[in-house]
Structures are given as structure tokens and as C-alpha cells.
Design an enzyme around this catalytic site. Structure first.
Site, mmCIF file in Angstrom:
data_model
loop_
_atom_site.group_PDB
_atom_site.id
_atom_site.type_symbol
_atom_site.label_atom_id
_atom_site.label_comp_id
_atom_site.label_asym_id
_atom_site.label_seq_id
_atom_site.Cartn_x
_atom_site.Cartn_y
_atom_site.Cartn_z
ATOM 1 C CE1 TYR A 197 -1.543 -2.995 -5.065
ATOM 2 C CE2 TYR A 197 -2.582 -1.270 -3.763
ATOM 3 C CZ TYR A 197 -1.474 -2.033 -4.089
ATOM 4 O OH TYR A 197 -0.286 -1.822 -3.430
ATOM 5 C CE LYS A 236 2.133 -2.381 -0.760
ATOM 6 N NZ LYS A 236 1.725 -3.817 -0.938
ATOM 7 C CG ASN A 238 3.403 -6.601 0.857
ATOM 8 O OD1 ASN A 238 2.977 -5.455 0.836
ATOM 9 N ND2 ASN A 238 3.273 -7.436 -0.151
#
Ligand code: IDP
Ligand code: MG
Length: 139
Positions: free
Chosen positions: A51, A11, A114
Site C-alpha cells: 500500500y 482481507k 471493506n
């Protein structure tokens, strides 16, 4: 995509911090073969689609902002039991809950930022891999 494959993204936070090499090294050392990979950046529409399952959650707007703010590394990984083993390798969504030695324990800053994505099922691995790669980009 075969069911011994999973899909990952390193990410934007992981890329910004210079962790691409270390994370790929850990993935390879854990027995995953990279069968497709690229540096790319999600558009707002891409992130909202990727998402979509979370679109009513309170963190959705922040998640889209985060996932679009810089480049990511997208990859398809192959290994026996790839989906489950990769979720074990990355650790819990919240790095505070992630096991020692997992990628999120080592490299994630928070539950929102994360470091890494891992597909949660064979079905989603196939959908997510196809979202980013065509057959001729996949080996
Ligand atoms: P996962 O990535 O471990 O599968 P999901 O619940 O599918 O976790 O959530 C997708 C992503 O949304 C997470 O990786 C994280 O970036 C973000 N996220 C999940 N839960 C929260 C939260 O409670 N607050 C902020 N961001 C969250
Ligand atoms: Mg998930």
C-alpha cells in the site's frame, strides 16, 4: 501476468467473519477462474510495500494495522476484462456507495474494513500478483 488477469485479497475482516466460502462462490459464479490462491498473513513490511501509494494518507497506519492483523486469502483471477469486471463485482471502496449485490455491499463493514481488494490496472495486477506468487504457484 497476462492482461486478462487480476489480483485479489480477501482481507482479514472477511476471513475473521467466515466469509471466504461465500466470496469465492460469488467470484466463481461471476466467471472468474482462480489460477493461484493461498491463505497467508501480511507482515508490516509487506503491507507497507503493498500500500506504499497511500503512505502519506491519514489512514495509512490504520490500514497497515488492519491488513496485518490476521490471515488473508490472496488469489490471481482470470477472465476477459478481469481488472475492470472485478472492480465492478467488488463495488465502491466505501460500502455505503457500493452497488447492490456487490461483494463490498454484501460483506464490507466500512470504508476502511471493506472485505476485499481488487487491482486497479493491468500493470498493478501484474505487480501485485508477482508480490504474492511465483510462476510455479500460478496455473
Ligand atoms: P480500493 O481498495 O477500492 O482500490 P484505495 O483508495 O486504493 O481503494 O484504498 C486502499 C484501501 O485503503 C481501501 O480498500 C481501504 O481498506 C483503505 N481506505 C481507503 N480510503 C480510506 C479512508 O478514507 N479511510 C480509511 N481507510 C481507507
Ligand atoms: Mg486501490
Amino acid at each position: 501476468m497476462a492482461t486478462n488477469r487480476t489480483f485479489t485479497m480477501l482481507k482479514p475482516d472477511a476471513v475473521e467473519k467466515g466469509h471466504i466460502g461465500a466470496i469465492l462462490e460469488k467470484i466463481s459464479a461471476s466467471g472468474f477462474k482462480i489460477v493461484a490462491m493461498k491463505l497467508t498473513q501480511l507482515t508490516k513490511a509487506d503491507a507497507e510495500e503493498f500500500y506504499a501509494i497511500h503512505n502519506e494518507r491519514p489512514f495509512f497506519a490504520d490500514l497497515v494495522e488492519y491488513m496485518t492483523r490476521g490471515p488473508i486469502v490472496a488469489a490471481i483471477l482470470e477472465k476477459d476484462n478481469a481488472v475492470e469486471d472485478f472492480r465492478t463485482l467488488i463495488g465502491a471502496t466505501n460500502p455505503e456507495d457500493a452497488a447492490e449485490g456487490t461483494i463490498r455491499k454484501l460483506y464490507a463493514a466500512s470504508i476502511s474494513e471493506n472485505a476485499v481488494h481488487g487491482s486497479d490496472s493491468d500493470e498493478n495486477a501484474a505487480i501485485e500478483g508477482a508480490f504474492h506468487f511465483s510462476g510455479r504457484d500460478t496455473f
